[in-house]
Structures are given as structure tokens and as C-alpha cells.
Design a protein around this motif. Sequence first.
Motif, PDB file in Angstrom:
ATOM      1  N   TRP A 103       0.803  -1.211   0.000  1.00 52.84           N
ATOM      2  CA  TRP A 103       0.000   0.000   0.000  1.00 52.84           C
ATOM      3  C   TRP A 103       0.841   1.267   0.000  1.00 52.84           C
ATOM      4  CZ3 TRP A 103      -3.441  -2.040   4.588  1.00 52.84           C
ATOM      5  CH2 TRP A 103      -4.249  -3.079   4.110  1.00 52.84           C
ATOM      6  N   ASP A 104       0.297   2.271  -0.667  1.00 50.02           N
ATOM      7  CA  ASP A 104       0.882   3.620  -0.614  1.00 50.02           C
ATOM      8  C   ASP A 104       0.406   4.377   0.621  1.00 50.02           C
ATOM      9  OD1 ASP A 104       2.273   3.726  -3.274  1.00 50.02           O
ATOM     10  OD2 ASP A 104       0.238   3.305  -3.964  1.00 50.02           O
ATOM     11  N   PHE A 105      -0.728   3.976   1.186  1.00 51.70           N
ATOM     12  CA  PHE A 105      -1.238   4.626   2.390  1.00 51.70           C
ATOM     13  C   PHE A 105      -2.183   3.673   3.109  1.00 51.70           C
ATOM     14  CE2 PHE A 105      -4.416   5.517  -0.820  1.00 51.70           C
ATOM     15  CZ  PHE A 105      -5.621   5.433  -0.148  1.00 51.70           C
ATOM     16  N   PHE A 106      -2.393   3.956   4.383  1.00 45.40           N
ATOM     17  CA  PHE A 106      -3.336   3.226   5.222  1.00 45.40           C
ATOM     18  C   PHE A 106      -4.439   4.197   5.620  1.00 45.40           C
ATOM     19  CE2 PHE A 106      -4.985   2.019   9.376  1.00 45.40           C
ATOM     20  CZ  PHE A 106      -5.150   0.638   9.288  1.00 45.40           C
ATOM     21  N   LEU A 107      -5.700   3.742   5.588  1.00 46.73           N
ATOM     22  CA  LEU A 107      -6.837   4.601   5.920  1.00 46.73           C
ATOM     23  C   LEU A 107      -7.700   3.926   6.976  1.00 46.73           C
ATOM     24  CD1 LEU A 107      -8.818   6.994   5.449  1.00 46.73           C
ATOM     25  CD2 LEU A 107      -9.819   5.649   3.587  1.00 46.73           C
ATOM     26  N   SER A 108      -8.007   4.642   8.044  1.00 50.87           N
ATOM     27  CA  SER A 108      -8.945   4.163   9.063  1.00 50.87           C
ATOM     28  C   SER A 108      -9.996   5.231   9.314  1.00 50.87           C
ATOM     29  CB  SER A 108      -8.222   3.832  10.367  1.00 50.87           C
ATOM     30  OG  SER A 108      -9.165   3.544  11.394  1.00 50.87           O
ATOM     31  N   MET A 109     -11.261   4.797   9.323  1.00 52.58           N
ATOM     32  CA  MET A 109     -12.357   5.697   9.669  1.00 52.58           C
ATOM     33  C   MET A 109     -13.054   5.255  10.950  1.00 52.58           C
ATOM     34  SD  MET A 109     -12.469   8.210   7.585  1.00 52.58           S
ATOM     35  CE  MET A 109     -14.097   8.834   7.975  1.00 52.58           C
ATOM     36  N   SER A 110     -12.381   4.451  11.757  1.00 55.82           N
ATOM     37  CA  SER A 110     -12.947   4.032  13.036  1.00 55.82           C
ATOM     38  C   SER A 110     -13.226   5.258  13.894  1.00 55.82           C
ATOM     39  CB  SER A 110     -11.969   3.092  13.750  1.00 55.82           C
ATOM     40  OG  SER A 110     -12.467   2.753  15.030  1.00 55.82           O
ATOM     41  N   PRO A 111     -14.433   5.390  14.431  1.00 56.64           N
ATOM     42  CA  PRO A 111     -14.759   6.602  15.184  1.00 56.64           C
ATOM     43  C   PRO A 111     -14.223   6.611  16.604  1.00 56.64           C
ATOM     44  CG  PRO A 111     -16.662   5.155  15.076  1.00 56.64           C
ATOM     45  CD  PRO A 111     -15.607   4.520  14.214  1.00 56.64           C
ATOM     46  N   ALA A 112     -13.898   5.441  17.167  1.00 58.34           N
ATOM     47  CA  ALA A 112     -13.445   5.391  18.559  1.00 58.34           C
ATOM     48  C   ALA A 112     -12.615   4.141  18.786  1.00 58.34           C
ATOM     49  CB  ALA A 112     -14.634   5.402  19.518  1.00 58.34           C
ATOM     50  N   GLU A 113     -11.426   4.301  19.351  1.00 62.68           N
ATOM     51  CA  GLU A 113     -10.554   3.174  19.657  1.00 62.68           C
ATOM     52  C   GLU A 113      -9.975   3.339  21.062  1.00 62.68           C
ATOM     53  OE1 GLU A 113      -9.875   0.482  17.988  1.00 62.68           O
ATOM     54  OE2 GLU A 113     -10.660   0.924  15.992  1.00 62.68           O
ATOM     55  N   GLY A 114      -9.929   2.232  21.811  1.00 65.96           N
ATOM     56  CA  GLY A 114      -9.197   2.249  23.062  1.00 65.96           C
ATOM     57  C   GLY A 114      -7.716   2.427  22.793  1.00 65.96           C
ATOM     58  N   PHE A 115      -7.243   1.797  21.709  1.00 64.39           N
ATOM     59  CA  PHE A 115      -5.872   2.020  21.235  1.00 64.39           C
ATOM     60  C   PHE A 115      -5.873   2.105  19.717  1.00 64.39           C
ATOM     61  CE2 PHE A 115      -1.601   0.682  19.905  1.00 64.39           C
ATOM     62  CZ  PHE A 115      -0.887   1.712  20.488  1.00 64.39           C
ATOM     63  N   GLY A 116      -6.042   0.996  19.000  1.00 66.09           N
ATOM     64  CA  GLY A 116      -6.024   0.993  17.533  1.00 66.09           C
ATOM     65  C   GLY A 116      -4.710   0.433  17.015  1.00 66.09           C
ATOM     66  N   LEU A 117      -4.517  -0.889  17.161  1.00 62.68           N
ATOM     67  CA  LEU A 117      -3.214  -1.492  16.877  1.00 62.68           C
ATOM     68  C   LEU A 117      -2.854  -1.443  15.399  1.00 62.68           C
ATOM     69  CD1 LEU A 117      -0.751  -2.918  18.030  1.00 62.68           C
ATOM     70  CD2 LEU A 117      -1.971  -5.096  17.762  1.00 62.68           C
ATOM     71  N   SER A 118      -3.818  -1.661  14.512  1.00 58.06           N
ATOM     72  CA  SER A 118      -3.485  -1.666  13.081  1.00 58.06           C
ATOM     73  C   SER A 118      -2.980  -0.298  12.634  1.00 58.06           C
ATOM     74  CB  SER A 118      -4.699  -2.097  12.241  1.00 58.06           C
ATOM     75  OG  SER A 118      -5.784  -1.214  12.423  1.00 58.06           O
TER      76      SER A 118
END
Length: 296
Positions: free
Chosen positions: A216-231
Motif C-alpha cells: 500500500w501507498d497509504f493506510f486509511l482508518s475511519m474508526s470513530p473510537a478506539e481504546g488504542f487501535g493497533l493496526s
Amino acid sequence: TQVKYLIQNLRANVQTVNTYEHAEVEPFLKSLKKIATYRAYSPMNLAKMLDQIRPDIIHFYHSHTMYNALKRINFKPKIYEVVHNRMGFGGDSTSYGKEFTHVAVCVSPDAEKYFKSKIPTFPTTVIPNGVDTNTFAVRPPKPRGARLVGGFTGRLEGGWGKGVPDIIEIVKDLPIDFELVGTDYGGFKKQIQDRGIKNIKVLPYSPNPEEAYKRWDFFLSMSPAEGFGLSIAEAVMMHIPTVLLNCGGVCHYLEDHVSALIGDTPEDVRHRLWQLINDEVSLDQSQVDLSAVRMA
């Protein structure tokens, strides 16, 4: 994952013993070499094991079984609980007493804020989760192609929990290609096909997500809430340009337009994606240390 990293990275003079409650965990624990492992069938059974092992430190994630075992043990170890959630759920670490625990270790300021909202005077410390930098090693600079390829890896759940519907809405009209990698709980592959969206693929879960990150050229996350967010942390530690909605958690350890592109709304995220597409931004992720070694 964090238990494995902790065992791998603690100092050599720390002997680790694992106890577990659920049979589903057995294959994972058996994959850990030379680690003593015991199954706890009840709080009383666990208390007897602890009395025999007599550890100096007990480290655990939310567990009513452990809490009830601690009532029965005949020695006084140091006890640390890890808090990894920023919203409540049944049986979480705030649902039972803290008379045996010395410190609650929170994986982010958001996890600490949640915990303090329930038990305000209890001692806490914040230690972020870690990334295995051998597996998720810094990727050499990737030549920019004519069309960017991005992706997200994680739980492709239905609804808005991980923000997958928002990813689809943002990406579907952009001049990029995109991969969603994970178990397709939300039926997104069929939705994408039924809508005739051509630039998004759904790929199955992989035990080696680092191979996807390398494409990938970039990583995208639209998760609205994470305790941490390992990925998210994995992508940043591999120095992959990372675009995300401000989900709390790992965002506390990142800086917008420096180590990641962080938007407060979907429109903000879309704007940052266009900046990436137009080659208008340059990120420096070298100052971020979310390594498992640091965590341990």
C-alpha cells in the motif's frame, strides 16, 4: 498479541507463567515456546495455582475469575490490571472491586478517562500498546505509481464500529484503488459488487497483515473510537502514510500533518486524502515509538 509481545520483550531474568480460562486460547499459548501454562477452571482452582506459583507480579486483563481468585490467595503480590477500552461493556474492569489491585495500566488517555469516570480516585498509569518492529519493520520508500493503492486491515464488522461504510463512501469516487482486508462480517464484498464500485476490493483475513501493508501507498482508518487501535500503530511504525479519523486512542501519540493525517470529520479525512493524492504532504514518522520493546 500484547501478551505475546510482553513475554518476548521482558528482561531475560523475568520468568513468565500464563494462566488462562477459555479453551480457545490454548493453541495460541502452545505456540509460545518454553512458557509454563495452566488452565483455570474456577476462581478456587486459579487461587490454588497462584498459591503454588507465588508470582511476584500478577498482570491481567479484565477478569472476574481473577478477581475472585485474588480473594482466596495466601500471599501478597503486586497486582496490575490492563484497561484497553474507552467505552463500557459487560464484565469490564470497572464491574468488580479494586481492593486487590495496585495500579490500573491504561493503554491510552482515552482508556484512562473511561476508567477514571467510573473509579475516579484509583491509581492509574498510561502505557501504550506495542508493535513488533521485527514483523512490522520500517518499509523502504515505495516508488509512487500513477495510481495510489491504499488499504485497511481489521475487523470488517457491520454498522459503524470500525467505520468501514465511511471508508467506502469516501474512497469510491477517488482516483485510487483500495483494499479492505479482514473477515467480512458486514457483507461488504456483496454491497460493493451490488453498487458497481470498481476501485475497492475485499480480501480475506490474513495472519500476516504486514504483507498487505507492504503493497500500500497509504493506510486509511475511519474508526470513530478506539481504546488504542493497533493496526493504525502498525502502519505508522512501518512508515506507511496513515490517514485517519480522530478516534482517540493511538491518535494521542501522533501529530496531524507530521506523523499522520488526522481529520475530525469525514470531510476533513477526504481533504487529507486529496492532499496525499496530489503529493502535497510529506510525513516524518521516525519520531514515533510505539514499539513492543518500549511497552514491555
